[in-house]
Design a protein around this motif. Sequence first.
Motif, mmCIF file in Angstrom:
data_model
loop_
_atom_site.group_PDB
_atom_site.id
_atom_site.type_symbol
_atom_site.label_atom_id
_atom_site.label_comp_id
_atom_site.label_asym_id
_atom_site.label_seq_id
_atom_site.Cartn_x
_atom_site.Cartn_y
_atom_site.Cartn_z
ATOM 1 N N MET C 1 0.846 -1.207 0.000
ATOM 2 C CA MET C 1 0.000 0.000 0.000
ATOM 3 C C MET C 1 0.875 1.248 0.000
ATOM 4 N N LEU C 4 0.971 5.716 4.331
ATOM 5 C CA LEU C 4 0.179 6.722 5.039
ATOM 6 C C LEU C 4 1.113 7.655 5.811
ATOM 7 N N LYS C 8 -2.515 16.707 10.995
ATOM 8 C CA LYS C 8 -3.403 17.075 12.098
ATOM 9 C C LYS C 8 -4.810 17.370 11.591
ATOM 10 N N THR C 91 -4.404 13.455 15.695
ATOM 11 C CA THR C 91 -3.415 13.052 14.701
ATOM 12 C C THR C 91 -4.024 11.953 13.840
ATOM 13 N N VAL C 92 -4.116 12.191 12.546
ATOM 14 C CA VAL C 92 -4.687 11.200 11.638
ATOM 15 C C VAL C 92 -3.668 10.899 10.537
ATOM 16 N N GLU C 93 -3.981 9.919 9.726
ATOM 17 C CA GLU C 93 -3.080 9.565 8.630
ATOM 18 C C GLU C 93 -3.792 9.664 7.291
ATOM 19 N N VAL C 94 -3.071 10.139 6.297
ATOM 20 C CA VAL C 94 -3.632 10.259 4.952
ATOM 21 C C VAL C 94 -2.634 9.736 3.921
ATOM 22 N N LEU C 95 -3.150 9.373 2.793
ATOM 23 C CA LEU C 95 -2.333 9.261 1.600
ATOM 24 C C LEU C 95 -2.261 10.661 0.998
ATOM 25 N N ARG C 96 -1.292 10.948 0.199
ATOM 26 C CA ARG C 96 -1.242 12.202 -0.559
ATOM 27 C C ARG C 96 -1.305 13.444 0.327
ATOM 28 N N GLU C 98 0.360 16.024 0.524
ATOM 29 C CA GLU C 98 0.572 17.314 -0.143
ATOM 30 C C GLU C 98 -0.740 17.967 -0.579
ATOM 31 N N HIS C 99 -1.772 17.192 -0.728
ATOM 32 C CA HIS C 99 -3.077 17.751 -1.124
ATOM 33 C C HIS C 99 -3.701 18.595 -0.026
ATOM 34 N N PHE C 100 -3.225 18.425 1.207
ATOM 35 C CA PHE C 100 -3.911 19.048 2.329
ATOM 36 C C PHE C 100 -3.125 20.203 2.937
#
Lengths: 101, 101, 101
Positions: C1, C4, C8, C91-96, C98-100
């Motif tokens: 995968m 991730l 914040k 605290t959360v996790e994302v893919l990508r 840079e989008h945020f």
Amino acid sequence: MTQLVSIKMITIIALDSLQSRLIADLKSCGIKGYTIAEVEGEGLHAQHFTDWEGRNIRIETLASDEKLSNIMEMLSENYFEKYGVIAFVTTVEVLRKEHFL
Amino acid sequence: MTQLVSIKMITIIALDSLQSRLIADLKSCGIKGYTIAEVEGEGLHAQHFTDWEGRNIRIETLASDEKLSNIMEMLSENYFEKYGVIAFVTTVEVLRKEHFL
Amino acid sequence: MTQLVSIKMITIIALDSLQSRLIADLKSCGIKGYTIAEVEGEGLHAQHFTDWEGRNIRIETLASDEKLSNIMEMLSENYFEKYGVIAFVTTVEVLRKEHFL
């Protein structure tokens, strides 16, 4: 920046018919505030999607570790088995922790 | 208190028109329950506020690490680029983890 | 995968009358997207349940550490004391990521 400190957030998913009883029980555990959102959902009573698809509520409240422990015990004894209520705990950070304890 | 154990919560923000398709795809990934809340929002397709301001949905579901991986892959392939769907993962704690896996 | 990465999530609970002002101030802090849900609640102005029971809003937005710091400062100066606004950070996790940012 003023320092952020950790506190527990408890999220409870339940049938909306349980709302007033749940709020009363949470207040008995000492919580000082909460929010409730209406949500739709499909549940997980046991191992399969159940037929209580429909209006649920999603309650959020902040709590100290001690209150958290009391709340989870109260939910375990009165709600989890009987009503398929779901609860999960998230560690979050706040300024002014004393306002929430 | 009975011991709390960690599990992943996945939160998905999407246009409400995607609801039934997203739920079907999440069920294909093996989830056993979810909630959906209606939310308003402004999005972040690319680098700017987009014009799809309006009705969105916010889906929450708990998942094991393995299901989480499948769900994020499914979202990556079919939703992120095409529909500006947003997803984030929170580590939360539950009693009775086996009910959610 | 795909990996991730941590970011914040800021959740703000406020009277719904503050919505447009809060959103404007959040945009001034550089956020690129948000969701708003209507929630009911009882609050915690000071040490007791207050009488502003009623319609509140729950705003969520993702932010870099630097924006988070600016947002918490903005809320501290203009909202916490005056309006009993509540904010917490997860605290959360994302893919990508840079989008945020």
